[in-house]
Motif scaffolding. Sequence first.
Motif, PDB file in Angstrom:
ATOM      1  N   ASN A  41      47.479  18.291  17.387  1.00 36.07           N
ATOM      2  CA  ASN A  41      47.861  17.178  16.525  1.00 36.07           C
ATOM      3  C   ASN A  41      48.111  15.943  17.388  1.00 36.07           C
ATOM      4  O   ASN A  41      49.210  15.411  17.455  1.00 36.07           O
ATOM      5  N   LYS A  42      47.035  15.494  18.062  1.00 34.61           N
ATOM      6  CA  LYS A  42      47.187  14.410  19.037  1.00 34.61           C
ATOM      7  C   LYS A  42      46.768  13.051  18.491  1.00 34.61           C
ATOM      8  O   LYS A  42      47.156  12.020  19.018  1.00 34.61           O
ATOM      9  N   ILE A  43      45.952  13.009  17.442  1.00 35.23           N
ATOM     10  CA  ILE A  43      45.405  11.746  16.951  1.00 35.23           C
ATOM     11  C   ILE A  43      46.378  11.104  15.970  1.00 35.23           C
ATOM     12  O   ILE A  43      46.712  11.688  14.939  1.00 35.23           O
ATOM     13  N   ALA A  44      46.822   9.896  16.301  1.00 33.15           N
ATOM     14  CA  ALA A  44      47.703   9.155  15.386  1.00 33.15           C
ATOM     15  C   ALA A  44      46.895   8.349  14.377  1.00 33.15           C
ATOM     16  O   ALA A  44      47.295   8.212  13.227  1.00 33.15           O
ATOM     17  N   GLY A  45      45.759   7.824  14.811  1.00 35.01           N
ATOM     18  CA  GLY A  45      44.921   7.031  13.916  1.00 35.01           C
ATOM     19  C   GLY A  45      43.561   6.778  14.539  1.00 35.01           C
ATOM     20  O   GLY A  45      43.441   6.652  15.760  1.00 35.01           O
ATOM     21  N   ILE A  46      42.542   6.735  13.704  1.00 38.20           N
ATOM     22  CA  ILE A  46      41.186   6.476  14.176  1.00 38.20           C
ATOM     23  C   ILE A  46      40.884   4.989  14.038  1.00 38.20           C
ATOM     24  O   ILE A  46      41.105   4.386  12.983  1.00 38.20           O
ATOM     25  N   GLY A  47      40.377   4.391  15.126  1.00 40.33           N
ATOM     26  CA  GLY A  47      40.059   2.970  15.122  1.00 40.33           C
ATOM     27  C   GLY A  47      38.668   2.682  14.624  1.00 40.33           C
ATOM     28  O   GLY A  47      38.452   1.762  13.834  1.00 40.33           O
ATOM     29  N   LYS A  48      37.687   3.489  15.064  1.00 38.36           N
ATOM     30  CA  LYS A  48      36.312   3.253  14.630  1.00 38.36           C
ATOM     31  C   LYS A  48      35.468   4.502  14.829  1.00 38.36           C
ATOM     32  O   LYS A  48      35.783   5.366  15.663  1.00 38.36           O
ATOM     33  N   ILE A  49      34.401   4.573  14.039  1.00 37.82           N
ATOM     34  CA  ILE A  49      33.408   5.637  14.140  1.00 37.82           C
ATOM     35  C   ILE A  49      32.058   4.952  14.348  1.00 37.82           C
ATOM     36  O   ILE A  49      31.571   4.251  13.463  1.00 37.82           O
ATOM     37  N   LEU A  50      31.491   5.129  15.537  1.00 36.58           N
ATOM     38  CA  LEU A  50      30.237   4.483  15.889  1.00 36.58           C
ATOM     39  C   LEU A  50      29.117   5.511  15.970  1.00 36.58           C
ATOM     40  O   LEU A  50      29.330   6.645  16.418  1.00 36.58           O
ATOM     41  N   ILE A  51      27.943   5.133  15.538  1.00 35.39           N
ATOM     42  CA  ILE A  51      26.783   6.015  15.597  1.00 35.39           C
ATOM     43  C   ILE A  51      25.779   5.432  16.587  1.00 35.39           C
ATOM     44  O   ILE A  51      25.496   4.243  16.571  1.00 35.39           O
ATOM     45  N   GLU A  52      25.258   6.320  17.446  1.00 31.55           N
ATOM     46  CA  GLU A  52      24.304   5.926  18.500  1.00 31.55           C
ATOM     47  C   GLU A  52      24.946   4.877  19.414  1.00 31.55           C
ATOM     48  O   GLU A  52      24.547   3.715  19.444  1.00 31.55           O
ATOM     49  N   TYR A  53      25.952   5.334  20.175  1.00 32.92           N
ATOM     50  CA  TYR A  53      26.736   4.432  21.016  1.00 32.92           C
ATOM     51  C   TYR A  53      26.595   4.805  22.488  1.00 32.92           C
ATOM     52  O   TYR A  53      26.854   5.949  22.884  1.00 32.92           O
ATOM     53  N   ASN A  54      26.191   3.845  23.306  1.00 33.22           N
ATOM     54  CA  ASN A  54      26.080   4.033  24.745  1.00 33.22           C
ATOM     55  C   ASN A  54      27.020   3.062  25.446  1.00 33.22           C
ATOM     56  O   ASN A  54      26.749   1.860  25.494  1.00 33.22           O
ATOM     57  N   PRO A  55      28.127   3.546  26.008  1.00 27.89           N
ATOM     58  CA  PRO A  55      29.056   2.646  26.712  1.00 27.89           C
ATOM     59  C   PRO A  55      28.541   2.194  28.074  1.00 27.89           C
ATOM     60  O   PRO A  55      29.152   1.325  28.696  1.00 27.89           O
TER      61      PRO A  55
END
Length: 334
Positions: free
Chosen positions: A130-144
Amino acid sequence: MIHYAMTHQEFKDAARQHQIDFKVNDHEINVPADRFPIRFMKRNGKEYRIDVRSSLTWKDAVDENGDYRIFFSGFRHEITEIINQMEFPSKGQMVTNLLRSEHIPYNLFYPMRYDLDGAAMLFNRILGKNKIAGIGKILIEYNPGGLHDGTSFDVFVEYDNKSGQKGGIGIEVKYTEKEYPIKRGTKEWNETHNEAGIHLADNYRKPNTDCGWFKEKHIGDVPFEDAEGMTHHVVANQYRQIWRNHILGASMVLGLCDDILSEFTSLTIYPKGNVHFSGIWSEYESMLTPSGQETFRHLTYEDLFHMMQECLNVTKIPNLNQWMDYLNRRYIIK
């Protein structure tokens, strides 16, 4: 009654027929059985006709609104607009070939942006913490960009943990795929081999060694003469794609790109019937250190869809029940 696992080819054949039946019989696509692309191949001076029944013609690939039929109708228009704004080298295959997996991340994960609280609950269950407090974004096909190559996450989930730090989940989505052989002389070969055997270039070596997630004997140099070492290495055909997704996340934790994370998990999603992926996890996990095992998860479509139904909120996601019914009809082969 005797039960046995399908071979990978049997599974792929079953998946192909499943998609053909869906294309013809399901109201989401509903294309006549005799309408499909035809390809021609030449071999030894002869031309061969190939009927591609598990694909859509360009005319059938779009509905009456000009949106791509390969996506669930409840979110089809929104996804089509995103696809049309992006550069996809294989866009034609994405929107016409029902058997390939490029479109699946959109059908599975795009609608979750309507219910980020439910998505946080879902990914907490997947991670087992139970580590996630909140999700900021969900990206598809993402290369950092941390590996300085073409490796991308099929899906990237960015979250804040309970300590206020940024974490990420990099997701690989598979369907009928298995391992692919690496070709000598290609950029990928040259970055993972030299004339003596396996040898990682700096863009792979640094995150591989610095993250501490992999046992040394599975990431070091291996001569071609050492057949066992070659097949029990992270760059071996059956592990290479999973490993690259894993160390792309490591590059983010190590600060090798602008998007820096405090923690990361690599997650692979695949159908239960895909015996290639169901058969490699124990070997891959044996290459990981205890800290590396904490950063790795895998999950079948069947288990994922069940968790999604329990965690996501019907009042927040339009057409939730229809969407979940679609995912089970579309991708679960019974």
